[in-house]
Scaffold this motif. Structure first.
Motif, PDB file in Angstrom:
ATOM      1  N   TYR A 204       0.852  -1.182   0.000  1.00 34.61           N
ATOM      2  CA  TYR A 204       0.000   0.000   0.000  1.00 34.61           C
ATOM      3  C   TYR A 204       0.887   1.231   0.000  1.00 34.61           C
ATOM      4  O   TYR A 204       2.069   1.185   0.377  1.00 34.61           O
ATOM      5  CB  TYR A 204      -0.943   0.023   1.218  1.00 34.61           C
ATOM      6  N   LYS A 205       0.306   2.324  -0.421  1.00 36.86           N
ATOM      7  CA  LYS A 205       0.991   3.607  -0.290  1.00 36.86           C
ATOM      8  C   LYS A 205      -0.052   4.714  -0.224  1.00 36.86           C
ATOM      9  O   LYS A 205      -0.964   4.763  -1.050  1.00 36.86           O
ATOM     10  CB  LYS A 205       1.936   3.878  -1.468  1.00 36.86           C
ATOM     11  N   PHE A 206       0.091   5.561   0.784  1.00 39.41           N
ATOM     12  CA  PHE A 206      -0.740   6.747   0.858  1.00 39.41           C
ATOM     13  C   PHE A 206      -0.082   7.834   0.008  1.00 39.41           C
ATOM     14  O   PHE A 206       1.028   8.294   0.315  1.00 39.41           O
ATOM     15  CB  PHE A 206      -0.877   7.220   2.306  1.00 39.41           C
ATOM     16  N   VAL A 207      -0.750   8.208  -1.060  1.00 38.83           N
ATOM     17  CA  VAL A 207      -0.247   9.231  -1.967  1.00 38.83           C
ATOM     18  C   VAL A 207      -1.443   9.821  -2.705  1.00 38.83           C
ATOM     19  O   VAL A 207      -2.390   9.106  -3.043  1.00 38.83           O
ATOM     20  CB  VAL A 207       0.775   8.638  -2.973  1.00 38.83           C
ATOM     21  N   GLY A 208      -1.433  11.111  -2.927  1.00 36.77           N
ATOM     22  CA  GLY A 208      -2.545  11.750  -3.604  1.00 36.77           C
ATOM     23  C   GLY A 208      -2.691  11.250  -5.040  1.00 36.77           C
ATOM     24  O   GLY A 208      -1.735  11.290  -5.815  1.00 36.77           O
ATOM     25  N   LEU A 209      -3.884  10.769  -5.379  1.00 36.50           N
ATOM     26  CA  LEU A 209      -4.152  10.260  -6.720  1.00 36.50           C
ATOM     27  C   LEU A 209      -5.326  11.004  -7.349  1.00 36.50           C
ATOM     28  O   LEU A 209      -6.299  11.335  -6.670  1.00 36.50           O
ATOM     29  CB  LEU A 209      -4.473   8.761  -6.675  1.00 36.50           C
ATOM     30  N   GLU A 210      -5.224  11.228  -8.648  1.00 36.24           N
ATOM     31  CA  GLU A 210      -6.294  11.874  -9.413  1.00 36.24           C
ATOM     32  C   GLU A 210      -6.636  11.004 -10.616  1.00 36.24           C
ATOM     33  O   GLU A 210      -5.958  10.011 -10.896  1.00 36.24           O
ATOM     34  CB  GLU A 210      -5.854  13.270  -9.865  1.00 36.24           C
TER      35      GLU A 210
ATOM     36  N   CYS B 230       7.135   2.715 -12.676  1.00 40.75           N
ATOM     37  CA  CYS B 230       7.467   3.751 -13.666  1.00 40.75           C
ATOM     38  C   CYS B 230       6.643   5.017 -13.433  1.00 40.75           C
ATOM     39  O   CYS B 230       7.027   6.101 -13.876  1.00 40.75           O
ATOM     40  CB  CYS B 230       7.242   3.227 -15.082  1.00 40.75           C
ATOM     41  N   ASP B 231       5.519   4.869 -12.758  1.00 38.60           N
ATOM     42  CA  ASP B 231       4.712   6.014 -12.344  1.00 38.60           C
ATOM     43  C   ASP B 231       5.396   6.632 -11.117  1.00 38.60           C
ATOM     44  O   ASP B 231       5.591   5.949 -10.104  1.00 38.60           O
ATOM     45  CB  ASP B 231       3.296   5.543 -11.997  1.00 38.60           C
ATOM     46  N   ALA B 232       5.755   7.882 -11.200  1.00 37.87           N
ATOM     47  CA  ALA B 232       6.509   8.536 -10.129  1.00 37.87           C
ATOM     48  C   ALA B 232       5.802   8.445  -8.777  1.00 37.87           C
ATOM     49  O   ALA B 232       6.445   8.443  -7.729  1.00 37.87           O
ATOM     50  CB  ALA B 232       6.768   9.991 -10.483  1.00 37.87           C
ATOM     51  N   ARG B 233       4.489   8.348  -8.788  1.00 40.32           N
ATOM     52  CA  ARG B 233       3.739   8.264  -7.526  1.00 40.32           C
ATOM     53  C   ARG B 233       3.976   6.945  -6.804  1.00 40.32           C
ATOM     54  O   ARG B 233       3.777   6.851  -5.588  1.00 40.32           O
ATOM     55  CB  ARG B 233       2.246   8.451  -7.802  1.00 40.32           C
ATOM     56  N   PHE B 234       4.413   5.923  -7.535  1.00 43.23           N
ATOM     57  CA  PHE B 234       4.594   4.599  -6.946  1.00 43.23           C
ATOM     58  C   PHE B 234       6.034   4.101  -7.040  1.00 43.23           C
ATOM     59  O   PHE B 234       6.300   2.919  -6.820  1.00 43.23           O
ATOM     60  CB  PHE B 234       3.679   3.590  -7.658  1.00 43.23           C
ATOM     61  N   HIS B 235       6.974   5.011  -7.318  1.00 40.84           N
ATOM     62  CA  HIS B 235       8.348   4.572  -7.566  1.00 40.84           C
ATOM     63  C   HIS B 235       8.976   3.882  -6.355  1.00 40.84           C
ATOM     64  O   HIS B 235       9.858   3.039  -6.499  1.00 40.84           O
ATOM     65  CB  HIS B 235       9.208   5.770  -7.994  1.00 40.84           C
ATOM     66  N   ASP B 236       8.509   4.242  -5.162  1.00 42.56           N
ATOM     67  CA  ASP B 236       9.088   3.661  -3.945  1.00 42.56           C
ATOM     68  C   ASP B 236       8.127   2.701  -3.244  1.00 42.56           C
ATOM     69  O   ASP B 236       8.267   2.436  -2.046  1.00 42.56           O
ATOM     70  CB  ASP B 236       9.503   4.768  -2.978  1.00 42.56           C
ATOM     71  N   LEU B 237       7.167   2.163  -3.984  1.00 43.94           N
ATOM     72  CA  LEU B 237       6.209   1.230  -3.398  1.00 43.94           C
ATOM     73  C   LEU B 237       6.937   0.004  -2.863  1.00 43.94           C
ATOM     74  O   LEU B 237       7.673  -0.669  -3.582  1.00 43.94           O
ATOM     75  CB  LEU B 237       5.188   0.796  -4.457  1.00 43.94           C
ATOM     76  N   GLU B 238       6.730  -0.291  -1.588  1.00 48.27           N
ATOM     77  CA  GLU B 238       7.347  -1.455  -0.956  1.00 48.27           C
ATOM     78  C   GLU B 238       6.327  -2.570  -0.821  1.00 48.27           C
ATOM     79  O   GLU B 238       5.151  -2.324  -0.567  1.00 48.27           O
ATOM     80  CB  GLU B 238       7.907  -1.088   0.422  1.00 48.27           C
ATOM     81  N   THR B 239       6.780  -3.810  -0.977  1.00 44.58           N
ATOM     82  CA  THR B 239       5.879  -4.951  -0.909  1.00 44.58           C
ATOM     83  C   THR B 239       6.297  -5.914   0.195  1.00 44.58           C
ATOM     84  O   THR B 239       7.466  -5.979   0.576  1.00 44.58           O
ATOM     85  CB  THR B 239       5.853  -5.723  -2.240  1.00 44.58           C
ATOM     86  N   LYS B 240       5.316  -6.649   0.708  1.00 42.10           N
ATOM     87  CA  LYS B 240       5.571  -7.777   1.593  1.00 42.10           C
ATOM     88  C   LYS B 240       5.303  -9.041   0.784  1.00 42.10           C
ATOM     89  O   LYS B 240       4.253  -9.148   0.134  1.00 42.10           O
ATOM     90  CB  LYS B 240       4.656  -7.744   2.818  1.00 42.10           C
ATOM     91  N   GLU B 241       6.231  -9.999   0.794  1.00 44.19           N
ATOM     92  CA  GLU B 241       6.146 -11.169  -0.062  1.00 44.19           C
ATOM     93  C   GLU B 241       5.991 -12.457   0.747  1.00 44.19           C
ATOM     94  O   GLU B 241       6.553 -12.589   1.830  1.00 44.19           O
ATOM     95  CB  GLU B 241       7.395 -11.291  -0.937  1.00 44.19           C
ATOM     96  N   SER B 242       5.236 -13.385   0.191  1.00 45.45           N
ATOM     97  CA  SER B 242       5.141 -14.748   0.721  1.00 45.45           C
ATOM     98  C   SER B 242       4.799 -15.663  -0.452  1.00 45.45           C
ATOM     99  O   SER B 242       4.486 -15.193  -1.550  1.00 45.45           O
ATOM    100  CB  SER B 242       4.079 -14.843   1.824  1.00 45.45           C
ATOM    101  N   TRP B 243       4.864 -16.969  -0.213  1.00 47.15           N
ATOM    102  CA  TRP B 243       4.716 -17.941  -1.293  1.00 47.15           C
ATOM    103  C   TRP B 243       3.628 -18.957  -0.980  1.00 47.15           C
ATOM    104  O   TRP B 243       3.334 -19.237   0.187  1.00 47.15           O
ATOM    105  CB  TRP B 243       6.042 -18.670  -1.525  1.00 47.15           C
ATOM    106  N   SER B 244       3.033 -19.507  -2.038  1.00 46.09           N
ATOM    107  CA  SER B 244       2.039 -20.570  -1.880  1.00 46.09           C
ATOM    108  C   SER B 244       2.129 -21.526  -3.064  1.00 46.09           C
ATOM    109  O   SER B 244       2.656 -21.178  -4.124  1.00 46.09           O
ATOM    110  CB  SER B 244       0.623 -19.994  -1.771  1.00 46.09           C
ATOM    111  N   HIS B 245       1.604 -22.734  -2.865  1.00 45.30           N
ATOM    112  CA  HIS B 245       1.614 -23.718  -3.937  1.00 45.30           C
ATOM    113  C   HIS B 245       0.538 -23.427  -4.976  1.00 45.30           C
ATOM    114  O   HIS B 245       0.676 -23.829  -6.140  1.00 45.30           O
ATOM    115  CB  HIS B 245       1.392 -25.120  -3.370  1.00 45.30           C
TER     116      HIS B 245
END
Length: 259
Positions: free
Chosen positions: A9-15, A64-79
């Motif tokens: 998630y990221k809190f950032v102003g979107l239009e 590539c969208d400057a608003r999301f350039h630093d979006l961080e993710t939490k990762e996990s795996w499943s079968h």
């Protein structure tokens, strides 16, 4: 395990949200990624699953969208794929609190990282010697699957109940350092801002939520598993699902999906 699951998630102003919704949906559809994405004027919230190559390709496109350039993710795996379909929705809030004055995009509450929180819990106090308490901002059924040992739990059934619960219990937090937490960070971020505005002096949010804590600090001070809103149902401190089954009957609804 072949399927990469991400939460972000990221809190950032979107239009121009409908245009963004269409672009995001097309980018996910062409890569055969399933899950849920919520868009609002305050930001983006997503839970997605697919083979890792598809996920990483989509994230490269999104960043590539400057608003999301630093979006961080939490990762996990499943079968197996834990989502039945793809949902991309425009909502009033990416996590509903029903307090329009709370705008994380304009300034976050202070955050504490997983390793610092573990160190504080090991010691029983923060770096200033103040007692530390953890505050679970999730719904009661999530808490019942697992939470931090001795965490404060006000038994809320939906996040919109949090402000009222805080005002009823605010005096119990006086003189303590309060660390709010949730699954991935989004609810505890809004909660921490609300607490500061309500006059609770020493408030931090757990950066990255339980999932980041598991990744960096394992099971220390945590009892049980972390509930997740997909067919895996819960992840253990190694970020492994409780069970590996097929796609769920539906994606989590925006009203209950939390990060």
């Amino acid at each position: 395990m072949q399927i990469l699951n991400i939460a972000a998630y990221k809190f950032v102003g979107l239009e121009r949200l409908e245009e963004l919704r269409a672009a995001v949906r097309d980018a996910l559809h062409t890569r055969a990624i399933k899950g849920t994405v919520l868009l609002a004027g305050e930001g983006i919230n997503l839970f997605l699953a697919a083979p890792s190559s598809a996920i990483h390709d989509f994230l490269a496109w999104l960043r590539c969208d400057a608003r999301f350039h630093d979006l961080e993710t939490k990762e996990s795996w499943s079968h197996a794929q834990p989502f039945r379909k793809l949902l991309v929705k425009v909502k009033p809030e990416i996590i509903r609190m029903s307090h329009p004055a709370i705008q994380p995009a304009t300034g976050r509450a202070p955050a504490v990282d997983a390793k610092t929180l573990k160190r504080w819990l090991d010691a029983g106090h923060d770096d200033d010697g103040r007692p530390v308490v953890t505050l679970d901002t999730r719904n009661d059924f999530e808490v019942d699957v697992g939470t931090f040992r001795d965490a404060i739990d006000w038994r809320i059934t939906k996040f919109t109940e949090f402000p009222k619960a805080l005002l009823e219990h605010r005096k119990e937090l006086e003189g303590k350092t309060v660390v709010s937490f949730c699954t991935g960070g989004i609810r505890c971020e809004k909660a921490a801002i609300f607490m500061r505005e309500a006059g609770v002096e020493h408030v931090f949010q757990l950066d990255g939520g339980i999932l980041k804590y598991f990744e960096e600090s394992g099971h220390a001070h945590f009892d049980g598993e972390c509930f997740v809103f997909d067919e895996r149902r819960a992840l253990d401190p190694a970020l492994k699902p409780r069970v590996n089954v097929g796609a769920s009957s539906d994606n989590p609804t925006p009203e209950v999906m939390g990060s």
